[in-house]
Design an enzyme around this catalytic site. Structure first.
Site, PDB file in Angstrom:
ATOM      1  N   LEU A 149      29.338  24.322 -73.098  1.00  0.00           N
ATOM      2  CA  LEU A 149      29.794  24.945 -74.344  1.00  0.00           C
ATOM      3  C   LEU A 149      28.693  25.725 -75.060  1.00  0.00           C
ATOM      4  O   LEU A 149      28.909  26.207 -76.172  1.00  0.00           O
ATOM      5  CB  LEU A 149      30.346  23.867 -75.290  1.00  0.00           C
ATOM      6  N   ARG A 150      27.538  25.827 -74.432  1.00  0.00           N
ATOM      7  CA  ARG A 150      26.444  26.564 -75.085  1.00  0.00           C
ATOM      8  C   ARG A 150      26.830  28.010 -75.325  1.00  0.00           C
ATOM      9  O   ARG A 150      26.461  28.602 -76.339  1.00  0.00           O
ATOM     10  CB  ARG A 150      25.176  26.492 -74.241  1.00  0.00           C
ATOM     11  N   GLY A 151      27.535  28.612 -74.396  1.00  0.00           N
ATOM     12  CA  GLY A 151      27.932  30.003 -74.550  1.00  0.00           C
ATOM     13  C   GLY A 151      28.791  30.217 -75.781  1.00  0.00           C
ATOM     14  O   GLY A 151      28.589  31.179 -76.537  1.00  0.00           O
TER      15      GLY A 151
END
Length: 370
Positions: A308-310
């Protein structure tokens, strides 16, 4: 053989009879930095740096490109347009006087004891991490001099302490030892550095903008490490002859007379510094509609981005860009401006893929953001 006394006498005589000021001599000998606003082209790299200094929680930027494209020059120039920061005077960790998360343990104890600590304004630290640095130099270690002379164990801060609330720059980061890269990325992600050395246990804040640069021909970063950088800018050599001439002339002017070049761009530098300062203040008030957040996550899912970093970085970068433009609501154009920088390095590499990762992101974005 001239004695030390004679040399000292001559030096004093020269100063007194020629009106030399040794302090001004030392000050003027500091190497001037090429002005950020004078850099021609490479807008992607400049935007990524500006957004990261507006919101350091974006997670830093990795800049990969050809040799001689101005990567190091641009990165070192950004520090000159940043607003001064307030720190506890004499504190080696650049502790903030009011923000509890940006204080060292020593400052916290002093404040809890009711002591008034003196503050000071300093320029944002710009720390270079050399490739040959040891882990002790980066993280900090025991102060050997005090241990030998006074018999006490004290902590000697490392580069992470000096870079707190500033910028930590690693040139040729793809050639840096993997264990050092792990330390840097862990500290950048958590905001803290923990040191366990020879009976010393200490933890201090390490909130910095991590900036790495490198040439892809000399090797790529491991995918799991590359993913930890918030943004990724790709720099290519300028092909337009007129633009190349403009860049060469700009650099020649600076090399011949840095003072004149700095004076010519003084107003632009001041204006950019004001814009960054205003954006930092406006950032907490920026909102992004739920529908736009859904579309960002839809793009990440369509591109098969791991984790979920993006999603998180794109949301933060879009807010920072909106603040930079002086707006309080994120719009579609703001997202389109930053999303490629946030996602291109998070795509799974396919050796048979003929399309560039940046173009792939833009295609999916154009399909979803209609």
């Amino acid at each position: 053989m001239i004695s030390l006394y004679a040399i000292t006498f001559i030096f004093i005589y020269i100063i007194e009879h020629n009106n030399y000021n040794p302090v001004s001599i030392i000050t003027n000998s500091i190497r001037p930095v090429f002005p950020f606003t004078a850099i021609v082209g490479q807008e992607e790299m400049k935007l990524a740096l500006i957004l990261n200094v507006i919101d350091p929680k974006i997670g830093g930027v990795m800049i990969m490109g050809d040799r001689g494209t101005g990567k190091s020059t641009t990165i070192r120039a950004i520090a000159d347009v940043l607003p001064s920061i307030v720190v506890i005077k004499g504190d080696p960790f650049n502790s903030h006087p009011t923000d509890y998360d940006l204080m060292s343990d020593f400052v916290k104890k002093e404040l809890n004891a009711g002591k008034d600590l003196e503050t000071d304004f300093i320029n944002v630290p710009m720390i270079d991490l050399p490739l040959g640095a040891t882990e002790d130099r980066v993280c900090g270690t025991i102060d050997i001099e005090k241990a030998l002379n006074e018999g006490i164990k004290t902590f000697e801060p490392g580069l992470l302490a000096k870079a707190n609330r500033g910028i930590l720059y690693v040139d040729e980061v793809n050639l840096l030892d993997d264990h050092l890269v792990d330390i840097l990325l862990d500290s950048a992600a958590s905001g803290w550095n923990t040191v366990e050395r020879e009976g010393i246990s200490i933890r201090h804040p390490a909130r910095f903008v991590l900036v790495g640069s490198g040439n892809p021909e000399e090797g790529e970063l491991r995918p799991q490490l590359l993913d930890r950088f918030g943004m990724h800018a790709e720099i290519k050599t300028v092909k337009d002859p007129s633009l190349r001439v403009q860049i060469v002339e700009q650099r020649s002017q600076f090399d011949q007379n840095p003072t004149v070049c700095l004076e010519d761009h003084k107003e632009k530098q001041a204006s950019l510094k004001t814009n960054i300062s205003d954006a930092q203040k406006l950032l907490p008030d920026i909102t992004i509609d739920f529908a736009l957040r859904m579309k960002i996550s839809q793009v990440c899912g369509e591109l098969d981005v791991d984790g979920l970093r993006g999603d998180i970085v794109t949301n933060r970068a879009a807010k920072a860009f909106a603040a930079y433009k002086g707006k309080t609501n994120v719009e579609i154009d703001d997202i389109k401006k930053v999303i490629t920088l946030c996602l291109r390095h998070r795509l799974r590499k396919d050796p048979l893929e003929t399309i560039d990762s940046g173009m792939k992101v833009q295609q999916v974005v154009s399909e979803i953001f209609v």
